[in-house]
Every structure is written in C-alpha cells, then in structure tokens.
Design a protein around this motif. Structure first.
Motif, short mmCIF file in Angstrom:
data_model
loop_
_atom_site.label_atom_id
_atom_site.label_comp_id
_atom_site.label_asym_id
_atom_site.label_seq_id
_atom_site.Cartn_x
_atom_site.Cartn_y
_atom_site.Cartn_z
N VAL A 29 0.64 -1.46 -0.24
CA VAL A 29 -0.14 -0.01 0.07
C VAL A 29 0.61 1.57 0.00
CG1 VAL A 29 -1.67 1.52 0.82
CG2 VAL A 29 -2.32 -1.00 1.25
N LEU A 30 1.91 1.77 0.37
CA LEU A 30 2.53 2.72 0.68
C LEU A 30 3.41 2.88 -0.33
CD1 LEU A 30 4.39 1.68 4.40
CD2 LEU A 30 2.85 3.68 3.75
N ALA A 31 3.41 1.81 -0.98
CA ALA A 31 4.52 1.73 -2.72
C ALA A 31 3.44 2.43 -3.77
CB ALA A 31 5.31 0.49 -3.80
N GLN A 72 -8.29 4.03 -5.85
CA GLN A 72 -7.40 2.92 -6.88
C GLN A 72 -6.80 2.47 -6.09
OE1 GLN A 72 -4.89 5.01 -8.43
NE2 GLN A 72 -5.49 5.84 -10.91
N HIS A 73 -6.90 2.76 -4.99
CA HIS A 73 -6.49 2.01 -3.68
C HIS A 73 -7.17 0.74 -3.23
CE1 HIS A 73 -5.17 -0.15 -0.07
NE2 HIS A 73 -6.29 0.71 0.88
N GLN A 74 -8.35 0.75 -3.35
CA GLN A 74 -9.12 0.57 -2.54
C GLN A 74 -10.09 -0.53 -4.16
OE1 GLN A 74 -11.35 0.21 0.00
NE2 GLN A 74 -10.26 1.29 1.11
N GLN A 75 -9.31 -0.24 -5.32
CA GLN A 75 -9.52 -1.55 -6.41
C GLN A 75 -8.39 -2.39 -6.87
OE1 GLN A 75 -10.73 0.80 -9.50
NE2 GLN A 75 -12.63 1.84 -8.96
N GLU A 80 -7.86 -6.90 -2.81
CA GLU A 80 -8.78 -7.45 -2.94
C GLU A 80 -8.57 -8.98 -2.62
OE1 GLU A 80 -10.55 -7.98 -6.97
OE2 GLU A 80 -10.30 -5.67 -7.74
N THR A 81 -7.21 -9.26 -2.76
CA THR A 81 -6.27 -10.15 -2.16
C THR A 81 -6.66 -10.33 -0.58
OG1 THR A 81 -5.11 -11.36 -3.66
CG2 THR A 81 -4.90 -11.54 -1.94
N HIS A 82 -6.39 -9.48 -0.03
CA HIS A 82 -6.24 -8.99 1.07
C HIS A 82 -7.02 -9.53 2.09
CE1 HIS A 82 -5.23 -6.98 5.14
NE2 HIS A 82 -6.11 -6.18 5.04
N ARG A 83 -8.66 -8.57 1.30
CA ARG A 83 -9.83 -8.67 2.14
C ARG A 83 -10.27 -10.12 2.28
NH1 ARG A 83 -10.08 -3.41 -0.48
NH2 ARG A 83 -10.63 -4.71 -2.60
N ALA A 84 -9.93 -10.76 0.96
CA ALA A 84 -10.58 -12.25 0.75
C ALA A 84 -9.89 -13.10 2.05
CB ALA A 84 -10.13 -12.66 -0.74
N ARG A 85 -8.65 -12.05 2.32
CA ARG A 85 -7.77 -13.39 3.67
C ARG A 85 -8.51 -13.25 4.45
NH1 ARG A 85 -2.17 -10.76 3.22
NH2 ARG A 85 -2.97 -12.37 0.82
N ILE A 86 -8.95 -11.52 4.83
CA ILE A 86 -9.43 -11.51 6.43
C ILE A 86 -11.15 -10.79 6.64
CG2 ILE A 86 -7.21 -10.29 7.22
CD1 ILE A 86 -9.00 -7.83 6.14
N LYS A 87 -11.40 -11.55 5.62
CA LYS A 87 -13.05 -12.10 5.59
C LYS A 87 -13.79 -12.35 6.51
CE LYS A 87 -14.57 -14.93 2.05
NZ LYS A 87 -15.13 -16.27 2.82
#
Length: 102
Positions: A29-31, A72-75, A80-87
C-alpha cells in the motif's frame, strides 16, 4: 490531502491474525501512487472514565493525495486478496474520509 480513519471490527480473539495480514500488505500500500501514510493502530487499554474502549478493533490511519488515489487503492489486486484473506475474521468496517477544516 485526505485522511482516512477506518475501524475494522474484528471477531473476538482474531485481532492478531488480522494484524498479521495487515502487516503483510502495508509495504504494498505504501508503494501505491498517492499514499502518504498507512498505519495500523489498536486500542490503548487505559482505564479512564472518558475513554471509549475498542479491544476488538483495528484502526487504519491513512493519508491519500486525492479521492482518485483512494479509489484506486480500494480496487488494487493486493487489497482484494487482503480482504478475501481476512473476511471471516471481520464483523464490520467503518470508514471516515476526512479533510482539513477551513
């Protein structure tokens, strides 16, 4: 400049697992273009009567150049991978998008 405060409400006992997942995505994200800050914060367990306690929440403190960058960050694929990992560990997410008062 936009400041985002996101409260991620975690299922009891799963905060560290979500923090570990967040820590793996922070460098990505910082990148991202337009990201100036992306920090995870947790509740400080102070026993004072005027403090709201949120032991099962993680707060993200973010700064973005513009709403376009935030969108753009949200997309981003890594998000998307992160949200799936923690859902399965997340109960709710509350997002504030703030700007400096004039």
């Amino acid at each position: 400049m936009l400041t985002v405060v996101a409260e991620i409400c975690i299922k009891p006992g799963r905060r560290q697992a979500v923090l570990d997942a967040i820590n793996t995505v922070i460098p990505l994200v910082l990148a991202e273009e337009g990201c100036h800050q992306y920090d995870a914060l947790v509740d400080h367990q102070a026993q004072v009567p005027w403090k709201h306690n949120s032991p099962d929440s993680i707060f993200m403190l973010e700064q973005w150049t513009s709403l376009r960058h935030l969108e753009q960050h949200q997309q981003a694929a890594h998000m998307e991978t992160h949200r799936a990992r923690i859902k399965d560990d997340v109960q709710d997410v509350k997002i504030l998008i703030l700007e400096a008062a004039k």
